[in-house]
Motif scaffolding. Sequence first.
Motif, PDB file in Angstrom:
ATOM      1  N   ALA A 101      49.631  29.692  62.144  1.00 54.93           N
ATOM      2  CA  ALA A 101      48.287  30.180  62.481  1.00 54.93           C
ATOM      3  C   ALA A 101      48.078  30.144  63.993  1.00 54.93           C
ATOM      4  N   ALA A 102      48.479  29.050  64.616  1.00 55.16           N
ATOM      5  CA  ALA A 102      48.335  28.943  66.068  1.00 55.16           C
ATOM      6  C   ALA A 102      49.441  29.711  66.786  1.00 55.16           C
ATOM      7  N   ALA A 103      50.458  30.170  66.031  1.00 55.36           N
ATOM      8  CA  ALA A 103      51.645  30.803  66.623  1.00 55.36           C
ATOM      9  C   ALA A 103      52.231  29.889  67.692  1.00 55.36           C
ATOM     10  N   MET A 181      46.183  25.542  71.929  1.00 52.82           N
ATOM     11  CA  MET A 181      45.198  26.595  72.130  1.00 52.82           C
ATOM     12  C   MET A 181      45.528  27.421  73.367  1.00 52.82           C
ATOM     13  N   LEU A 182      45.372  28.732  73.244  1.00 50.71           N
ATOM     14  CA  LEU A 182      45.602  29.603  74.396  1.00 50.71           C
ATOM     15  C   LEU A 182      44.610  29.310  75.509  1.00 50.71           C
ATOM     16  N   ARG A 210      54.499  28.883  72.903  1.00 47.91           N
ATOM     17  CA  ARG A 210      53.809  29.996  72.257  1.00 47.91           C
ATOM     18  C   ARG A 210      54.840  30.866  71.535  1.00 47.91           C
ATOM     19  N   PRO A 213      55.237  37.731  68.090  1.00 47.03           N
ATOM     20  CA  PRO A 213      55.713  38.482  66.930  1.00 47.03           C
ATOM     21  C   PRO A 213      57.122  39.019  67.199  1.00 47.03           C
TER      22      PRO A 213
ATOM     23  N   VAL B 152      42.096  37.832  76.138  1.00 49.00           N
ATOM     24  CA  VAL B 152      43.089  36.809  76.456  1.00 49.00           C
ATOM     25  C   VAL B 152      44.295  36.910  75.534  1.00 49.00           C
ATOM     26  N   LEU B 232      43.308  34.401  58.554  1.00 53.64           N
ATOM     27  CA  LEU B 232      44.602  34.031  59.137  1.00 53.64           C
ATOM     28  C   LEU B 232      45.680  35.058  58.795  1.00 53.64           C
ATOM     29  N   LEU B 235      45.145  38.034  61.012  1.00 52.04           N
ATOM     30  CA  LEU B 235      45.607  37.738  62.373  1.00 52.04           C
ATOM     31  C   LEU B 235      47.132  37.837  62.455  1.00 52.04           C
ATOM     32  N   ARG B 239      49.206  40.564  64.617  1.00 49.94           N
ATOM     33  CA  ARG B 239      50.232  40.214  65.603  1.00 49.94           C
ATOM     34  C   ARG B 239      51.526  40.962  65.320  1.00 49.94           C
ATOM     35  N   ARG B 240      51.890  41.028  64.043  1.00 48.61           N
ATOM     36  CA  ARG B 240      53.138  41.705  63.687  1.00 48.61           C
ATOM     37  C   ARG B 240      53.015  43.219  63.828  1.00 48.61           C
ATOM     38  N   LEU B 347      39.821  25.163  69.374  1.00 52.90           N
ATOM     39  CA  LEU B 347      40.386  24.452  68.231  1.00 52.90           C
ATOM     40  C   LEU B 347      41.684  25.140  67.837  1.00 52.90           C
ATOM     41  N   VAL B 349      43.867  27.306  65.704  1.00 49.32           N
ATOM     42  CA  VAL B 349      43.345  28.429  64.918  1.00 49.32           C
ATOM     43  C   VAL B 349      43.264  28.097  63.422  1.00 49.32           C
ATOM     44  N   GLY B 350      44.289  27.426  62.906  1.00 47.91           N
ATOM     45  CA  GLY B 350      44.326  27.151  61.475  1.00 47.91           C
ATOM     46  C   GLY B 350      43.211  26.242  61.002  1.00 47.91           C
ATOM     47  N   ASP B 380      42.493  33.474  70.109  1.00 52.99           N
ATOM     48  CA  ASP B 380      42.819  32.575  71.225  1.00 52.99           C
ATOM     49  C   ASP B 380      42.454  31.127  70.928  1.00 52.99           C
ATOM     50  N   GLY B 381      41.975  30.837  69.722  1.00 56.35           N
ATOM     51  CA  GLY B 381      41.554  29.465  69.423  1.00 56.35           C
ATOM     52  C   GLY B 381      40.243  29.083  70.079  1.00 56.35           C
TER      53      GLY B 381
END
Lengths: 460, 460
Positions: A101-103, A181-182, A210, A213, B152, B232, B235, B239-240, B347, B349-350, B380-381
């Motif tokens: 989720a956070a990649a 976190m980004l 980080r 994809p 971002v 999620l 997201l 990304r993919r 936070l 993301v998950g 970006d969390g």
Amino acid sequence: MQALVEALRQALGPAAVLAGADVPARNEKDWSTLPPQRPALVIRPTDTAGVATAMRLCGEHGRALVPQGGLTGLCGGARPEEGGIALSLERMTGILEIDPAAASMTVLAGTPLQAIQQAADEAGFFIPLDLGARGSCAIGGNLSTNAGGNRVIRYGMAREMVLGLEAVLADGTVVGNLNKMLKNNAGYDLKHLFIGAEGTLGIITRVVLRLFPKPGCTMAALCALDRYDQVLDLLAGARRGLGPLLSAFEVMWPDYWDVVTRQVPGVRSPVGSGHGFYVLVEAQGMEEAIDAPRFQSWLETQAEAGVVVDAAVAQSIADVKAFWRVRDACAEFPQVLGPHEPFDIGLPVGAMDDYVVQCKSALEAALPGVVALFYGHIGDGNLHIVACLPGAVPQPRDAIVEIVYDVVRTFGGTVSAEHGIGLTKKPYLGYVRTPAEIALMQRLKAALDPQGLINPGKVI
Amino acid sequence: MQALVEALRQALGPAAVLAGADVPARNEKDWSTLPPQRPALVIRPTDTAGVATAMRLCGEHGRALVPQGGLTGLCGGARPEEGGIALSLERMTGILEIDPAAASMTVLAGTPLQAIQQAADEAGFFIPLDLGARGSCAIGGNLSTNAGGNRVIRYGMAREMVLGLEAVLADGTVVGNLNKMLKNNAGYDLKHLFIGAEGTLGIITRVVLRLFPKPGCTMAALCALDRYDQVLDLLAGARRGLGPLLSAFEVMWPDYWDVVTRQVPGVRSPVGSGHGFYVLVEAQGMEEAIDAPRFQSWLETQAEAGVVVDAAVAQSIADVKAFWRVRDACAEFPQVLGPHEPFDIGLPVGAMDDYVVQCKSALEAALPGVVALFYGHIGDGNLHIVACLPGAVPQPRDAIVEIVYDVVRTFGGTVSAEHGIGLTKKPYLGYVRTPAEIALMQRLKAALDPQGLINPGKVI
């Protein structure tokens, strides 16, 4: 030293301390041309607490240490001192967590880059950081030199791939956090102190990277051009037409091209020879059916506009690899050229060819018969040079280095784009950084490591 | 103070020094809720040398100063001291150079962000940094807080857009360089000391920014989803499937959605109401004919897979703007909600929705009738919250803040994703940074500004 060895053995266990004859030869040097120096002691902790303990005990005994990762650095940044202490992260390897989720991926700093790339791949992600030493280099070392590699134009340097970082200071304090976190602007972003500091301000112990994809497809073209203004036009066109898909823009000058296509086994030129410039353009797309025709039609536009004289487009993964082989052939220069001096300089992109002309003519004037080959990641402002005087023993190393860096200075460039300063480039740091900048670096070093306990004498 | 005023007038000219009654009201505060404080003196240099002179003269007179840019900060980072000295960069504006080959722009630090965006646009490039205060905020302030904004996920924070940076230290030394190269690892990368330090380690005077290619087209969709695990999934799918084209992933929780679509004029919901989550997905492509169908088909795949329940795709630039209007409607909360407390937290993301549930229930338990709306740059969390107790005078500010940050602490989040710490968040820095980290920040401050002459009392 014996008391320190005992204290370390007691605190970290016997396997963590190799002394005297047990010190492996591999810890005597990195990949720089500096001669080996034999440390009296190699400490090999298995976790952050172990690094902190080792650091604290060394400090209490008034002994400095040199952090070591994969020992693939080219500038002597991890070179140990004769009779000194090396702290190796070779037993601190492993992927601690992958958070889809956070990649993000959390790893120990001694983990080899290739293991990280593979773990990301298996989890359905991509680690864009890549360089020739991938199988041996450790991520902690990659970050300590802020490594670059081939795809900086798209993904940035190693620094840009770090979300969180933990390090041990000279007094044994553990700082930093495993941020995922980004965006995090709560106080100073301390990780940037340690990234690119070549292990002089602290020892990187754990890292959150980080994840990106996976690219769905890769397109590549080898282009022949007449003039440098066309190279700049092609770069501008690639930035516009390929946008963020543009993943590499590698330029090779004709002397380089001729040597690698004629003398390196297995390298062929898909666009003949006799051109002014050769450019390898690579783009990574999401879907071949959409992005490959886009790439093809972008290239046709460049040909129609007269920017490229000739071009070959990769029709397969094998073609992409063959194109890269021309660029990666520089790895075989030791066999092809014999002893030579390699450089990793940076210049403003627009001034790159003026630099090449001026540097080449200065070298030829001073050293008739010199061979100087120019190539590099031009989209990033990064030029590599190899130079030698065929047949000369020893090579006129100092004269070559002095000329190359002297011209860099007049162009406002840098003596290190991605390899770092370490020991070998220290004399030239003042060519490209002001006295005030170097004084501030020294002030930081004094603030973080007042006794000079970590990697003394490196960088500044 | 009078002797200092005279010395400054002599050195910098009378227009650079506003004292006493001549001090403009605008220099008394930033956009935080802290009450104004009136400086006795505002210094307004026109160049780096002037900043250095002002800094040196203040130091000689033992007086601290507070750097000020566009004064749009939300945390009091540029708040002057009563009877103190402000150093405003308002006369240090302008684009110094655009280098198309290097894709770089050199600017004075007081230049408003919008002027920079416009200059880039006119030169055929794109500056991705963007935020609501664009017309007023100065780039030096954007960098001092390491500003984020909406894109971002694609372009990184302000930090990632900086190639070179010049700053004036507390002793008046000018450090840094106007580097234009993406890769430069010659010694410590000092610019990262000043970016995000909120003007406490030095005063940013000139900046080299990275320019990006202009996006050729913008696609957007507003999606309705039932559950956070679908958010999620969407997201990960974005990304993919959209790769580096993905430029925003904004999530709005239902309470937020209902308030803005019902109460903010001109906001309409393209996907009805009653859903669990609302997501604005934006992608920037190179060519509409290729990228718009790609976006559409990606979204259809998400719908077919049951990830999104409903979705509207923008058919025009007007639609894209209308979709963003739902997200940007938060700017009108002062009118809609009355007095309220805004937050900018981060936070993993998950864990985002777990945080929302726990924070909301803690707020409701402590403050029955509380209104708490959640939305943000989830890719970006980064989560924004607005909270208030309708009708309460005064608002139970301390209780709300304590609960929100207390839950952040248990989730390993951050109290500032993009607004900085300044004065208002100082009491909570210890919630999200360790004592060792804060001690290291203090050590850096002491090393760079031992007398506490620049922006004293801010951040740490």
